[in-house]
Design an enzyme around this catalytic site. Structure first.
Site, PDB file in Angstrom:
ATOM      1  N   GLU A   1     -52.218 -29.155  75.960  1.00  0.00           N
ATOM      2  CA  GLU A   1     -52.765 -30.483  76.211  1.00  0.00           C
ATOM      3  C   GLU A   1     -52.105 -31.463  75.261  1.00  0.00           C
ATOM      4  O   GLU A   1     -51.632 -31.086  74.186  1.00  0.00           O
ATOM      5  CB  GLU A   1     -54.289 -30.485  76.039  1.00  0.00           C
ATOM      6  CG  GLU A   1     -54.969 -31.708  76.611  1.00  0.00           C
ATOM      7  CD  GLU A   1     -54.582 -31.977  78.060  1.00  0.00           C
ATOM      8  OE1 GLU A   1     -53.649 -32.817  78.253  1.00  0.00           O
ATOM      9  OE2 GLU A   1     -55.156 -31.376  78.967  1.00  0.00           O
TER      10      GLU A   1
ATOM     11  N   CYS B   1     -55.691 -29.945  82.966  1.00  0.00           N
ATOM     12  CA  CYS B   1     -54.873 -28.821  82.532  1.00  0.00           C
ATOM     13  C   CYS B   1     -53.578 -28.899  83.320  1.00  0.00           C
ATOM     14  O   CYS B   1     -53.540 -28.595  84.512  1.00  0.00           O
ATOM     15  CB  CYS B   1     -55.575 -27.488  82.794  1.00  0.00           C
ATOM     16  SG  CYS B   1     -54.562 -26.041  82.446  1.00  0.00           S
TER      17      CYS B   1
END
Length: 254
Positions: free
Chosen positions: A111, A2
């Site tokens: 992402e 992340c």
């Protein structure tokens, strides 16, 4: 992993979601990046008399955990994520897992799907948010680092886990999400050892998140407005469970 996330909920909604007595106002943040200050919630020291709320407080930390034993931060990598499978035993995270587990409020994360070079496909960014549209809480770790001159800084990292099948089409890792019913257990570092919360470090259900393709505006830290979340295509379809498989759960910030 992340590497970017967002917190655009109102301070009042964040306060209520995390059971805080109070929370200073802050602006919406659409593109939070490593080394920037992030809001985390920690267990407090005592319960307020007459309050039905749990004892929790919000603090700011630098996103990028620095273990207390590090002498020179210039010679140590920036730890923005911690692998949940190894954090209990890894030297960089062992103390934080035992003594400083935190919650990181978020509206979602970003992402990138990066195809193999030989495929000829372009990298694609995704804005990944909860389908229910509300706030979520990532599992996080916190460490206080002191320099030789005595200055101190609170630092933090977000725990990750292997992705479920849906998010796995984009990337192999995703943040660990702690559900509201588990907030107390996750934050309890006095009586709850890391092994007691190991079951919480699992990928969420396939339909928990919605993955929306967005433009490459999010790639630049300088782009901090809502335009970084503008869709450029259809949301990723939810992966269907395999047949005969076990059942799956259908403060200023500057």
């Amino acid at each position: 992993m992340c590497g970017r996330f967002s917190l655009t909920a109102t301070p009042e909604d964040v306060r209520d979601f995390l059971g805080l007595l109070e929370l200073e106002g802050f602006p919406p943040r659409f593109n939070i990046a490593p080394t920037q200050p992030i809001l985390v919630v920690v267990a407090g020291d005592r319960q307020e008399p007459g309050s039905n709320l749990p004892d929790r407080k919000a603090v700011l930390v630098r996103w990028g955990l620095m273990p207390s034993w590090v002498k020179d931060p210039k010679e140590f990598p920036l730890l923005i994520n911690a692998r949940s499978e190894t954090a209990i035993d890894k030297a960089s995270f062992r103390a934080a897992m035992r003594h400083h587990r935190v919650l990181v409020p978020a509206s979602g994360f970003y992402e990138w799907h990066r195809p193999a070079k030989e495929s000829g496909e372009r990298s694609q960014a995704y804005w990944i948010r909860p389908r229910h549209g509300r706030i979520i809480a990532f599992a996080g770790l916190m460490e206080n680092w002191s320099s030789a001159d005595g200055s101190e800084v609170d630092t933090g990292a977000i725990l990750t886990v292997g992705s479920n099948k849906t998010i796995g089409r984009i990337h192999g890792r995703m943040p660990v999400v702690i559900k509201p019913e588990d907030f107390e257990r996750w934050l309890d570092c006095k009586s709850g050892e890391p092994r007691h919360v190991a079951d919480l470090m699992a990928p969420v259900e396939e339909d928990f998140f919605e993955a929306i393709p967005v433009s490459d505006l999010v790639n630049k830290v300088a782009n901090t407005g809502p335009e970084v979340q503008a869709p450029v295509g259809e949301s990723l379809a939810v992966a269907k469970p395999e047949k005969n498989s076990p059942g799956t759960g259908q403060m200023s910030l500057f």
